[in-house]
Design an enzyme around this catalytic site. Structure first.
Site, short mmCIF file in Angstrom:
data_model
loop_
_atom_site.label_atom_id
_atom_site.label_comp_id
_atom_site.label_asym_id
_atom_site.label_seq_id
_atom_site.Cartn_x
_atom_site.Cartn_y
_atom_site.Cartn_z
N HIS A 1 -13.28 -6.50 11.26
CA HIS A 1 -13.36 -5.10 11.68
C HIS A 1 -14.68 -4.82 12.40
O HIS A 1 -14.69 -4.22 13.48
CB HIS A 1 -13.24 -4.17 10.46
CG HIS A 1 -11.95 -4.28 9.74
ND1 HIS A 1 -11.72 -3.64 8.54
CD2 HIS A 1 -10.80 -4.95 10.04
CE1 HIS A 1 -10.48 -3.91 8.14
NE2 HIS A 1 -9.92 -4.71 9.02
N SER B 1 -6.47 -6.35 13.23
CA SER B 1 -7.43 -5.30 12.88
C SER B 1 -8.68 -5.33 13.74
O SER B 1 -9.22 -4.29 14.11
CB SER B 1 -7.81 -5.42 11.40
OG SER B 1 -6.67 -5.26 10.57
#
Length: 318
Positions: A225, A173
């Site tokens: 993230h 991610s």
């Protein structure tokens, strides 16, 4: 890779007939995308290897899909994403703060990028990688996109380790958010050659905001993230500026004719500032990490960036 340098392809037609509201399309053949598909294959292969070593059927009677033998999944109460146990992920390179800091296993900052918690996790990330990555690689080439992907993944791992110190973190991610960040900075630094630029900017910002908002759910590592996004955003200014319109034609003018700079002044400025911030960020982050610093000691409200408590769930602050 096809043709010459990307900067020399389709230059003569960039001033008209733009085919997309998001990006300026080259009129010649784009780069052949092979690195992103290779990354997808590598992630899938790694998941198969992890499941092979997990061998749930040998250690647990409640495995899901036992007909898969040693590739069966852990019980859903342990892993609802249809994947291996946390101990297997830790053993094969998952990001775990104590092992990175106290056992000097810094390599986990890289290996965790290639591991996934389950089939659902893997499919979601690989679909995103194909949708985002192939287009970027066709547009910018495998070298620059490969650098952005890997460094963004590492940047996400560093920030995650500074805050998530009791759980194992895995997944691509951070690297994926790095590609989103690079798309945003690429749009900004090449603003003058885009059509429908405001619409493209707003669309991209909405996509980024929605993806970051998902990160406030429990059990989602939003720090990876954010770290990946910031790394990719800065790298985009460094690696993805495009020459000014018509520069390739102007450089072939007869001797004595003044040739403008290949890039605009603001592109040089953004690239330099971003490079300095990137080096400083990685240096400070690694120093703090290997000194065992807990990020929450310096940012007490940062837990809201990763999990916001509601009536439906609680956050443990880690």
């Amino acid at each position: 890779m096809r043709g010459g340098d990307i900067e020399s392809r389709g230059e003569k037609n960039r001033g008209s007939n733009h085919a997309s509201s998001h990006a300026v399309e080259d009129t010649d053949t784009p780069w052949l995308s092979w690195l992103i598909p290779l990354f997808v294959v590598a992630n899938v292969v790694m998941f198969v290897i992890v499941m092979y070593f997990n061998n749930c059927s040998k250690h647990d009677q409640g495995c899901v899909a036992r007909f898969l033998g040693r590739f069966s999944f852990q019980p859903l109460r342990e892993n609802p994403l249809f994947g291996p146990s946390s101990s297997t992920l830790e053993r094969l390179g998952g990001l775990e703060w104590k092992k990175v800091v106290h056992q000097h296993q810094g390599w986990r900052l890289i290996t965790c990028i290639w591991l996934h918690a389950g089939v659902i996790h893997l499919i979601a990330n690989m679909l995103s990688l194909v949708i985002i990555g192939i287009r970027l690689e066709q547009q910018c080439g495998f070298v620059r996109i490969g650098i952005i992907y890997l460094l963004s993944g590492i940047g996400g791992s560093i920030l995650s380790s500074l805050f998530i110190q009791r759980n194992i973190s895995v997944g691509a991610s951070g690297a994926l958010f790095g590609l989103l960040g690079a798309m945003l900075s690429e749009l900004i630094t090449n603003w003058s050659i885009y059509t429908n630029k405001v619409c493209a900017l707003l669309t991209l910002l909405v996509i980024v905001a929605i993806n970051l908002a998902v990160g406030i759910l429990p059990h989602v590592d939003n720090f990876a993230h954010i770290g990946g996004f910031l790394t990719g955003f800065l790298l985009g200014f460094v690696l993805l500026p495009r020459p000014q319109l018509g520069w390739m034609q102007r450089r072939n003018l007869p001797a004595g004719v003044r040739v403008n700079s290949k890039y605009k002044a603001y592109q040089y400025g953004l690239g330099l500032v971003s490079l300095v911030l990137l080096v400083a960020g990685f240096t400070i982050g690694l120093v703090l990490l290997f000194r065992g610093v807990n990020g929450y000691d310096h940012c007490h409200w940062c837990h809201y960036l990763s999990c916001v408590p509601t009536s439906r769930w609680k956050c443990d602050g880690n």
